[in-house]
Motif scaffolding. Structure first.
Motif, PDB file in Angstrom:
ATOM      1  N   THR A  21       0.822  -1.314  -0.154  1.00  0.00           N
ATOM      2  CA  THR A  21       0.094  -0.084  -0.064  1.00  0.00           C
ATOM      3  C   THR A  21       0.775   1.236   0.133  1.00  0.00           C
ATOM      4  OG1 THR A  21      -1.733  -1.087   1.189  1.00  0.00           O
ATOM      5  CG2 THR A  21      -1.656   1.328   1.151  1.00  0.00           C
ATOM      6  N   CYS A  22       0.479   2.193  -0.840  1.00  0.00           N
ATOM      7  CA  CYS A  22       1.151   3.383  -0.832  1.00  0.00           C
ATOM      8  C   CYS A  22       0.006   4.427  -0.568  1.00  0.00           C
ATOM      9  CB  CYS A  22       1.612   3.924  -2.076  1.00  0.00           C
ATOM     10  SG  CYS A  22       2.643   5.633  -2.441  1.00  0.00           S
ATOM     11  N   ALA A  23       0.198   5.192   0.760  1.00  0.00           N
ATOM     12  CA  ALA A  23      -0.633   6.181   1.111  1.00  0.00           C
ATOM     13  C   ALA A  23      -0.030   7.460   0.722  1.00  0.00           C
ATOM     14  CB  ALA A  23      -0.838   6.160   2.555  1.00  0.00           C
ATOM     15  N   ALA A  24      -0.557   8.284  -0.446  1.00  0.00           N
ATOM     16  CA  ALA A  24      -0.251   9.398  -0.751  1.00  0.00           C
ATOM     17  C   ALA A  24      -0.811  10.734  -0.251  1.00  0.00           C
ATOM     18  CB  ALA A  24      -0.297   9.502  -2.263  1.00  0.00           C
ATOM     19  N   SER A  25      -0.271  11.744   0.017  1.00  0.00           N
ATOM     20  CA  SER A  25      -1.007  13.082   0.097  1.00  0.00           C
ATOM     21  C   SER A  25      -0.046  14.318  -0.334  1.00  0.00           C
ATOM     22  CB  SER A  25      -0.747  13.513   1.663  1.00  0.00           C
ATOM     23  OG  SER A  25       0.572  13.159   2.196  1.00  0.00           O
ATOM     24  N   GLY A  26      -0.826  15.327  -0.551  1.00  0.00           N
ATOM     25  CA  GLY A  26      -0.198  16.470  -1.363  1.00  0.00           C
ATOM     26  C   GLY A  26      -0.255  16.422  -2.836  1.00  0.00           C
ATOM     27  N   ILE A  27      -0.819  15.306  -3.394  1.00  0.00           N
ATOM     28  CA  ILE A  27      -0.799  15.402  -4.997  1.00  0.00           C
ATOM     29  C   ILE A  27      -2.065  15.969  -5.298  1.00  0.00           C
ATOM     30  CG2 ILE A  27      -1.074  13.783  -7.094  1.00  0.00           C
ATOM     31  CD1 ILE A  27       0.031  11.583  -5.211  1.00  0.00           C
ATOM     32  N   THR A  28      -1.793  17.275  -5.677  1.00  0.00           N
ATOM     33  CA  THR A  28      -2.720  18.358  -6.141  1.00  0.00           C
ATOM     34  C   THR A  28      -2.670  18.689  -7.436  1.00  0.00           C
ATOM     35  OG1 THR A  28      -1.375  20.021  -5.443  1.00  0.00           O
ATOM     36  CG2 THR A  28      -2.855  19.258  -3.815  1.00  0.00           C
ATOM     37  N   PHE A  29      -1.943  17.831  -8.218  1.00  0.00           N
ATOM     38  CA  PHE A  29      -1.515  18.247  -9.709  1.00  0.00           C
ATOM     39  C   PHE A  29      -2.092  17.181 -10.488  1.00  0.00           C
ATOM     40  CE2 PHE A  29       2.007  15.338  -8.957  1.00  0.00           C
ATOM     41  CZ  PHE A  29       2.454  15.587  -7.956  1.00  0.00           C
ATOM     42  N   SER A  30      -2.060  17.351 -11.829  1.00  0.00           N
ATOM     43  CA  SER A  30      -2.323  16.577 -12.857  1.00  0.00           C
ATOM     44  C   SER A  30      -1.831  16.689 -14.140  1.00  0.00           C
ATOM     45  CB  SER A  30      -3.883  16.002 -13.068  1.00  0.00           C
ATOM     46  OG  SER A  30      -4.753  16.865 -13.129  1.00  0.00           O
ATOM     47  N   PRO A  31      -1.411  16.090 -15.194  1.00  0.00           N
ATOM     48  CA  PRO A  31      -1.431  14.902 -14.845  1.00  0.00           C
ATOM     49  C   PRO A  31      -0.317  14.283 -13.873  1.00  0.00           C
ATOM     50  CG  PRO A  31      -0.516  15.372 -17.037  1.00  0.00           C
ATOM     51  CD  PRO A  31      -0.845  16.624 -16.427  1.00  0.00           C
ATOM     52  N   ASN A  32      -0.568  13.092 -13.421  1.00  0.00           N
ATOM     53  CA  ASN A  32       0.327  12.414 -12.564  1.00  0.00           C
ATOM     54  C   ASN A  32       0.350  10.946 -12.838  1.00  0.00           C
ATOM     55  OD1 ASN A  32      -1.346  11.346 -10.545  1.00  0.00           O
ATOM     56  ND2 ASN A  32      -1.910  13.212 -10.380  1.00  0.00           N
ATOM     57  N   VAL A  33       1.503  10.371 -12.491  1.00  0.00           N
ATOM     58  CA  VAL A  33       1.580   8.834 -12.486  1.00  0.00           C
ATOM     59  C   VAL A  33       2.164   8.413 -11.142  1.00  0.00           C
ATOM     60  CG1 VAL A  33       2.715   6.930 -13.804  1.00  0.00           C
ATOM     61  CG2 VAL A  33       2.111   9.128 -15.057  1.00  0.00           C
ATOM     62  N   ILE A  34       1.436   7.541 -10.456  1.00  0.00           N
ATOM     63  CA  ILE A  34       1.946   6.787  -9.358  1.00  0.00           C
ATOM     64  C   ILE A  34       2.375   5.427  -9.703  1.00  0.00           C
ATOM     65  CG2 ILE A  34       1.440   6.218  -7.143  1.00  0.00           C
ATOM     66  CD1 ILE A  34      -0.404   8.234  -6.747  1.00  0.00           C
ATOM     67  N   GLY A  35       3.409   4.980  -9.187  1.00  0.00           N
ATOM     68  CA  GLY A  35       4.067   3.840  -9.698  1.00  0.00           C
ATOM     69  C   GLY A  35       4.724   2.940  -8.224  1.00  0.00           C
ATOM     70  N   TRP A  36       5.156   1.876  -8.737  1.00  0.00           N
ATOM     71  CA  TRP A  36       5.951   0.933  -7.858  1.00  0.00           C
ATOM     72  C   TRP A  36       7.330   0.802  -8.402  1.00  0.00           C
ATOM     73  CZ3 TRP A  36       5.225   0.200  -2.687  1.00  0.00           C
ATOM     74  CH2 TRP A  36       3.826   0.448  -2.253  1.00  0.00           C
ATOM     75  N   TYR A  37       8.314   0.925  -7.893  1.00  0.00           N
ATOM     76  CA  TYR A  37       9.696   0.410  -8.298  1.00  0.00           C
ATOM     77  C   TYR A  37      10.438  -0.636  -7.261  1.00  0.00           C
ATOM     78  CZ  TYR A  37       9.325   4.174 -11.822  1.00  0.00           C
ATOM     79  OH  TYR A  37       8.960   4.905 -12.991  1.00  0.00           O
ATOM     80  N   ARG A  38      11.272  -1.188  -7.994  1.00  0.00           N
ATOM     81  CA  ARG A  38      11.950  -1.851  -6.759  1.00  0.00           C
ATOM     82  C   ARG A  38      13.392  -1.787  -7.183  1.00  0.00           C
ATOM     83  NH1 ARG A  38       9.727  -7.817  -8.800  1.00  0.00           N
ATOM     84  NH2 ARG A  38      11.075  -7.906 -10.797  1.00  0.00           N
ATOM     85  N   GLN A  39      14.254  -2.263  -6.071  1.00  0.00           N
ATOM     86  CA  GLN A  39      15.719  -2.220  -6.150  1.00  0.00           C
ATOM     87  C   GLN A  39      16.130  -3.570  -5.297  1.00  0.00           C
ATOM     88  OE1 GLN A  39      17.693   1.444  -5.079  1.00  0.00           O
ATOM     89  NE2 GLN A  39      19.678   0.605  -6.216  1.00  0.00           N
ATOM     90  N   ALA A  40      16.689  -4.339  -5.945  1.00  0.00           N
ATOM     91  CA  ALA A  40      17.354  -5.600  -5.259  1.00  0.00           C
ATOM     92  C   ALA A  40      18.680  -5.357  -4.763  1.00  0.00           C
ATOM     93  CB  ALA A  40      17.264  -6.844  -6.128  1.00  0.00           C
ATOM     94  N   SER A  41      19.269  -5.974  -4.080  1.00  0.00           N
ATOM     95  CA  SER A  41      20.848  -5.691  -3.401  1.00  0.00           C
ATOM     96  C   SER A  41      21.681  -5.944  -4.758  1.00  0.00           C
ATOM     97  CB  SER A  41      21.052  -6.804  -2.323  1.00  0.00           C
ATOM     98  OG  SER A  41      22.141  -6.634  -2.118  1.00  0.00           O
TER      99      SER A  41
END
Length: 117
Positions: A21-41
């Motif tokens: 879960t990603c709880a977001a706040s302060g996103i008052t602009f558009s267009p916008n893209v929300i995503g998940w990224y990952r980084q392995a060791s």
């Protein structure tokens, strides 16, 4: 000010499931893209999945058919449902928000996902 707070990471066995879960706040602009990224060791950060403010989704080939990203705009929350997890899914998962017109990126602090065999 944009704030992104991830939760839901943990330890799971191969074939198991987790929901981030990603709880977001302060996103008052558009267009916008929300995503998940990952980084392995020892590896570079990579895209997992994204969803635009209009609901268009995009997935990395490695997670297609196993992960689902969804967005609840009323709750300002983005989810990543991860099924059929593999050892290679082990990584720190980061929530990202891109402010498209200004080419700005905001990041959460990350949540660890560990898949054990």
């Amino acid at each position: 000010q944009v704030q992104l707070v991830e939760s839901g990471g943990g330890l799971v066995q191969v074939g198991g499931s987790l929901r981030l879960t990603c709880a977001a706040s302060g996103i008052t602009f558009s267009p916008n893209v929300i995503g998940w990224y990952r980084q392995a060791s020892g590896k570079q950060r990579e895209l997992v999945a994204t969803v635009t403010n209009l609901g268009t989704t995009n997935y990395a080939d490695s997670v297609k058919g196993r992960f689902t990203i969804s967005r609840d705009s009323a709750k300002n929350t983005v989810y990543l449902q991860m099924n059929s997890l593999k050892v290679e899914d082990t990584a720190v998962y980061y929530c990202n928000c891109r402010r498209v017109r200004r080419d700005l990126d905001y990041w959460g602090q990350g949540t660890q996902v560990t898949v054990s065999s």
